[in-house]
Design a protein around this motif. Structure first.
Motif, PDB file in Angstrom:
ATOM      1  N   SER A   1       2.267 -39.524 -34.439  1.00  0.00           N
ATOM      2  CA  SER A   1       2.304 -40.636 -35.394  1.00  0.00           C
ATOM      3  C   SER A   1       3.723 -41.100 -35.699  1.00  0.00           C
ATOM      4  O   SER A   1       3.925 -42.249 -36.076  1.00  0.00           O
ATOM      5  CB  SER A   1       1.636 -40.233 -36.706  1.00  0.00           C
ATOM      6  N   LYS A   2       4.696 -40.195 -35.598  1.00  0.00           N
ATOM      7  CA  LYS A   2       6.082 -40.590 -35.911  1.00  0.00           C
ATOM      8  C   LYS A   2       6.840 -40.968 -34.652  1.00  0.00           C
ATOM      9  O   LYS A   2       7.692 -41.838 -34.679  1.00  0.00           O
ATOM     10  CB  LYS A   2       6.829 -39.428 -36.587  1.00  0.00           C
TER      11      LYS A   2
ATOM     12  N   PHE B   1      -5.700 -30.713 -40.122  1.00  0.00           N
ATOM     13  CA  PHE B   1      -5.796 -30.015 -41.417  1.00  0.00           C
ATOM     14  C   PHE B   1      -7.270 -29.819 -41.795  1.00  0.00           C
ATOM     15  O   PHE B   1      -7.684 -28.754 -42.248  1.00  0.00           O
ATOM     16  CB  PHE B   1      -5.086 -30.794 -42.532  1.00  0.00           C
TER      17      PHE B   1
ATOM     18  N   ASP C   1       3.181 -27.484 -40.364  1.00  0.00           N
ATOM     19  CA  ASP C   1       3.087 -28.923 -40.084  1.00  0.00           C
ATOM     20  C   ASP C   1       4.468 -29.408 -39.644  1.00  0.00           C
ATOM     21  O   ASP C   1       5.377 -29.547 -40.456  1.00  0.00           O
ATOM     22  CB  ASP C   1       2.618 -29.656 -41.355  1.00  0.00           C
TER      23      ASP C   1
ATOM     24  N   GLY D   1      -4.874 -37.230 -34.938  1.00  0.00           N
ATOM     25  CA  GLY D   1      -3.749 -37.106 -35.870  1.00  0.00           C
ATOM     26  C   GLY D   1      -3.679 -35.715 -36.491  1.00  0.00           C
ATOM     27  O   GLY D   1      -4.600 -34.897 -36.348  1.00  0.00           O
ATOM     28  N   ALA D   2      -2.563 -35.480 -37.182  1.00  0.00           N
ATOM     29  CA  ALA D   2      -2.408 -34.205 -37.885  1.00  0.00           C
ATOM     30  C   ALA D   2      -3.485 -34.072 -38.966  1.00  0.00           C
ATOM     31  O   ALA D   2      -3.961 -32.974 -39.258  1.00  0.00           O
ATOM     32  CB  ALA D   2      -1.016 -34.127 -38.510  1.00  0.00           C
ATOM     33  N   GLN D   3      -3.891 -35.207 -39.525  1.00  0.00           N
ATOM     34  CA  GLN D   3      -4.839 -35.147 -40.636  1.00  0.00           C
ATOM     35  C   GLN D   3      -6.146 -34.465 -40.219  1.00  0.00           C
ATOM     36  O   GLN D   3      -6.694 -33.649 -40.948  1.00  0.00           O
ATOM     37  CB  GLN D   3      -5.118 -36.569 -41.163  1.00  0.00           C
TER      38      GLN D   3
ATOM     39  N   TYR E   1       5.690 -32.321 -38.562  1.00  0.00           N
ATOM     40  CA  TYR E   1       5.346 -33.735 -38.398  1.00  0.00           C
ATOM     41  C   TYR E   1       6.460 -34.623 -37.887  1.00  0.00           C
ATOM     42  O   TYR E   1       6.191 -35.613 -37.229  1.00  0.00           O
ATOM     43  CB  TYR E   1       4.810 -34.284 -39.730  1.00  0.00           C
TER      44      TYR E   1
ATOM     45  N   PHE F   1       8.361 -31.685 -46.874  1.00  0.00           N
ATOM     46  CA  PHE F   1       7.885 -32.979 -47.351  1.00  0.00           C
ATOM     47  C   PHE F   1       7.623 -32.903 -48.845  1.00  0.00           C
ATOM     48  O   PHE F   1       6.823 -32.086 -49.274  1.00  0.00           O
ATOM     49  CB  PHE F   1       6.602 -33.393 -46.632  1.00  0.00           C
TER      50      PHE F   1
ATOM     51  N   GLY G   1       7.236 -42.252 -44.053  1.00  0.00           N
ATOM     52  CA  GLY G   1       6.047 -41.889 -43.285  1.00  0.00           C
ATOM     53  C   GLY G   1       5.758 -42.797 -42.113  1.00  0.00           C
ATOM     54  O   GLY G   1       4.905 -42.477 -41.303  1.00  0.00           O
TER      55      GLY G   1
ATOM     56  N   THR H   1       2.151 -34.105 -34.226  1.00  0.00           N
ATOM     57  CA  THR H   1       1.539 -35.437 -34.241  1.00  0.00           C
ATOM     58  C   THR H   1       2.393 -36.408 -33.440  1.00  0.00           C
ATOM     59  O   THR H   1       3.605 -36.224 -33.326  1.00  0.00           O
ATOM     60  CB  THR H   1       1.390 -35.963 -35.684  1.00  0.00           C
TER      61      THR H   1
ATOM     62  N   TYR I   1       2.643 -32.735 -49.382  1.00  0.00           N
ATOM     63  CA  TYR I   1       2.039 -33.894 -48.714  1.00  0.00           C
ATOM     64  C   TYR I   1       0.604 -34.059 -49.224  1.00  0.00           C
ATOM     65  O   TYR I   1      -0.270 -33.261 -48.864  1.00  0.00           O
ATOM     66  CB  TYR I   1       2.063 -33.636 -47.207  1.00  0.00           C
TER      67      TYR I   1
ATOM     68  N   TYR J   1      -0.225 -23.832 -46.398  1.00  0.00           N
ATOM     69  CA  TYR J   1       0.206 -25.032 -45.659  1.00  0.00           C
ATOM     70  C   TYR J   1       1.676 -25.300 -45.973  1.00  0.00           C
ATOM     71  O   TYR J   1       2.049 -25.441 -47.151  1.00  0.00           O
ATOM     72  CB  TYR J   1      -0.657 -26.225 -46.087  1.00  0.00           C
TER      73      TYR J   1
ATOM     74  N   ARG K   1      -3.591 -42.330 -33.451  1.00  0.00           N
ATOM     75  CA  ARG K   1      -4.383 -41.189 -33.926  1.00  0.00           C
ATOM     76  C   ARG K   1      -4.425 -40.073 -32.873  1.00  0.00           C
ATOM     77  O   ARG K   1      -5.503 -39.659 -32.435  1.00  0.00           O
ATOM     78  CB  ARG K   1      -5.823 -41.596 -34.308  1.00  0.00           C
TER      79      ARG K   1
ATOM     80  N   THR L   1       5.691 -27.174 -44.488  1.00  0.00           N
ATOM     81  CA  THR L   1       6.414 -28.108 -43.614  1.00  0.00           C
ATOM     82  C   THR L   1       7.831 -27.556 -43.397  1.00  0.00           C
ATOM     83  O   THR L   1       8.785 -28.043 -44.003  1.00  0.00           O
ATOM     84  CB  THR L   1       6.489 -29.510 -44.273  1.00  0.00           C
TER      85      THR L   1
END
Ligand SMILES: Cc1ncc(COP(=O)(O)O)c(C=O)c1O
Length: 485
Positions: A330-331, A205, A298, A200-202, A300, A270, A136, A328, A226, A263, A338, A265
Motif C-alpha cells: 500500500s505504501k 490483522f 507490522d 492489504g495488511a488490514q 508497513y 505508528f 498513510g 503491504t 494504528y 500488535y 489491496r 510497529t
C-alpha cells in the motif's frame, strides 16, 4: 438489461409488467437510452404470452416512457429521466425504493460504534486541502503506471488458464517473489511456503486475530497506535488493551499477563515514529516466549529508510516461531491494489491459509501475477530506489520548513524511516485538534495525534510527505504556523 419483473395473479399480467417498468424508469433504475429486452424474449422468460408484454410496451410507448426504433428494439425515452418532463420529479437517479426499515435488526455494538464515529472513513475534506500533509498515503503520481499497465496486459493476454479456484494463500510466483524480496531487503527469513497473500495488511490483522485469538481473549496494542488494527481485533470479539509506548517502543513490563497476541510497529512506531530499540525487541520476544503469546510485526513502511542502520526485524530475531511478519504494498505501490502479506511460522501458516479460504477464497489473480513480474523483473526495486530519492527530498524539505517556520514551538520526534514526521508542541497545553481544524480552513491538512491515543494524548501533529510535492512543503508549513496558537 436483464429486467426483473414479479408477476402477481392472472388477469393482471400486463398491468404488472407495465407498472414495474414504469416504476424502474421513474426511480432511475432504467435510464434514458437503455434497451429493453425484445418482447419475445421477455415473454419467454416470464412464461407469459408475447401479447402480454407487447401490450405493456405499447402502453408505455404511447405514454412517452418508451420509444421504438424500427429493427433496433425498444428503449427508455430520453424525456423519461427522473426530473425530465415525463416524471416531473427531481429525485436523484439510481435510487431504488427501499423496504421500510423499522429498526428490527441490530448490528453488533462494535460496528454500530464504528459507523457512528466514522473513524474508519477517509475524510471528505482531503480533496479540499491545497497542502496535504495527511499520513498513510503514498503519491499516486509516483506509481509506475506504464510498467504496471504492461504487466497487467501480459496477464490479460494469457488465454489458457487453469480452471477452478487457485490456492487461497496466493499465487506461488508472487509468494516466492515476496519471500526473496523481504529476505534481501529486510532479512526476513522466509520461503514461499511461509507467505500468505492478503487483501492489504488490514486483512492480515483480521485473519491473524481469527486464527490466534479466541473470543474474549486479550490482545495488546500500542498506545498510541494504528486504529484500524485495533478495530480488527475488537471486531473479532477480542478484549483489546492499549499499552503505553515510550521512546524505545511498547512498554513490555506493562503488557497484560494474559495477552495472547501483541500488535507492534517496530520499524517506525505508528504514529510517533521511533524504531523499537534492540533491547526492547529482545525483551518482547522473551516475554512472548514465556507467555506463549504471538506477536504481529507490522512493517508497513520500513522500505523508506533514510538514515541509520536498520535494526533486525523481530521476525529474524525470533527463535521460537512466535512472530507474524506483516507487509503491504500500500505504501510502495498503491493502497487501492489491496495486496499485503503475512510471513507466518509453520505452526500458523496452514490455519492462516484456511482462514483466507473462509474469508474470501483468494485474492485477485491477475494483479498478483503482474506484481510477481514487477518484482522478478527488477522493476519494483528500481521503483523503490526512485521513491526513496523523492521522499528523502520531501523529508528534508519538511525538516527545514519545520525549523524555519515553527522553530522551538515544536520538537521533532526521532525517526529514521517511513512517510511521515511527528512533532510535539513545546507547550503541552496546545489544542492540536483545534489547530488542525484551523489549518484545514487555511487549506492545510495535518493529523493531530489525539485519535491515535486511547487516553490522554500528547499535544502534537503527524505530518505526512507522501501526498505533497517538495516545492509546496515550505508554504504549507508557513500557513500551518499561522494557525498555531
Ligand atoms: C500502521 C499501518 N499499518 C498498515 C497499514 C497498511 O494497511 P493496508 O495494507 O491494509 O492498506 C497502514 C496504512 O496506512 C498503516 O499506517
Amino acid at each position: 438489461v436483464d429486467l426483473h419483473v414479479t408477476l402477481g395473479r392472472r388477469g393482471r399480467l400486463t398491468a404488472d409488467v407495465y407498472d414495474q417498468i414504469k416504476r424502474a424508469i421513474l426511480d432511475g433504475r432504467l435510464r434514458p437510452g437503455e434497451a429493453l429486452p425484445p418482447t419475445r424474449e421477455l415473454a419467454r422468460r416470464l412464461a407469459v404470452s408475447r401479447n402480454t408484454v407487447l401490450n405493456a410496451y405499447q402502453r408505455l410507448t404511447a405514454e412517452g416512457f418508451l420509444s421504438g426504433r424500427a429493427g433496433a428494439g425498444t428503449f427508455v425515452d430520453g424525456a423519461a429521466a427522473p426530473g425530465g418532463r415525463m416524471t416531473g420529479t427531481s429525485a436523484p437517479p439510481g435510487r431504488a425504493p427501499r423496504a421500510p426499515d423499522r429498526g428490527a435488526l441490530e448490528p453488533r455494538a462494535i460496528f454500530r460504534d464504528l459507523a457512528r464515529d466514522d473513524a474508519h472513513r477517509e475524510p471528505a475534506d482531503r480533496a479540499r486541502a491545497a497542502y496535504d500533509f495527511s499520513i498513510g498515503s503514498p503519491d499516486p503520481e509516483l506509481f509506475p503506471w506504464d510498467e504496471w499497465r504492461s504487466a497487467l496486459l501480459r496477464q490479460l493476454r494469457r488465454r489458457r488458464r487453469p480452471g477452478g479456484y487457485p490456492p487461497p494463500e496466493g499465487e506461488p510466483r508472487l509468494r516466492a517473489a515476496i519471500a526473496r524480496h523481504t529476505g534481501i531487503s529486510r532479512s526476513v527469513r522466509a520461503d514461499a511456503d511461509d507467505v500468505v497473500v492478503t487483501s492489504g495488511a488490514q486483512q492480515a490483522f483480521d485473519l491473524l486475530g481469527r486464527v490466534l485469538v479466541p473470543p474474549g481473549a486479550c490482545v495488546a496494542v500500542e498506545d498510541p497506535g494504528y486504529p484500524p488494527a485495533r478495530f480488527a481485533f475488537e471486531a473479532i470479539g477480542a478484549r483489546v488493551v492499549p499499552v503505553r509506548v515510550d521512546g524505545e517502543g511498547i512498554d513490555v513490563g506493562a503488557l497484560p499477563d494474559d495477552a495472547r497476541l501483541v500488535y507492534v510497529t517496530p520499524s517506525h512506531q505508528f504514529p510517533l515514529g521511533a524504531p523499537m530499540s534492540l533491547g526492547r525487541r529482545m525483551a518482547l520476544l522473551a516475554w512472548a516466549e514465556r507467555r506463549r503469546a504471538a506477536i504481529i510485526e507490522d512493517d508497513y513502511d520500513s522500505e523508506f529508510r533514510f538514515d541509520g542502520r536498520p535494526l533486525e526485524p523481530l521476525q529474524s530475531l525470533d527463535r521460537s516461531g512466535r512472530v507474524l511478519y506483516v507487509g503491504t504494498f500500500s505504501k510502495t505501490l498503491l493502497p487501492t491494489l489491496r495486496i499485503g502479506f503475512v510471513v507466518a511460522p509453520p505452526s500458523v501458516a496452514p490455519a492462516l491459509r484456511a482462514a483466507k479460504l473462509v474469508a474470501d477464497s483468494h485474492g485477485a489473480v491477475d494483479a498478483q501475477l503482474a506484481l510477481a513480474d514487477l518484482i522478478d523483473g527488477g522493476g519494483f526495486a528500481r521503483h523503490l530506489r526512485r521513491l526513496l530519492r523523492v521522499y528523502r527530498a520531501r523529508r528534508e524539505a519538511l525538516a527545514e520548513a519545520i525549523t524555519r517556520r515553527l522553530g522551538d514551538r515544536v520538537a521533532v520526534l526521532p525517526a529514521s524511516a517511513g512517510l511521515h514526521t511527528t512533532v510535539v508542541f513545546a507547550d503541552r497545553r496546545v489544542a492540536a485538534a483545534a489547530a488542525a481544524r484551523a489549518a484545514l480552513s487555511a487549506g492545510v491538512r495535518v493529523d493531530p495525534l489525539q485519535p491515535f491515543y486511547a487516553g490522554r494524548a500528547r499535544a502534537g501533529l503527524a505530518l505526512g510527505y507522501g501526498m505533497i510535492a517538495a516545492p509546496k512543503i515550505d508554504e504549507g508549513i508557513r500557513l500551518l504556523a499561522r494557525c498555531l496558537p
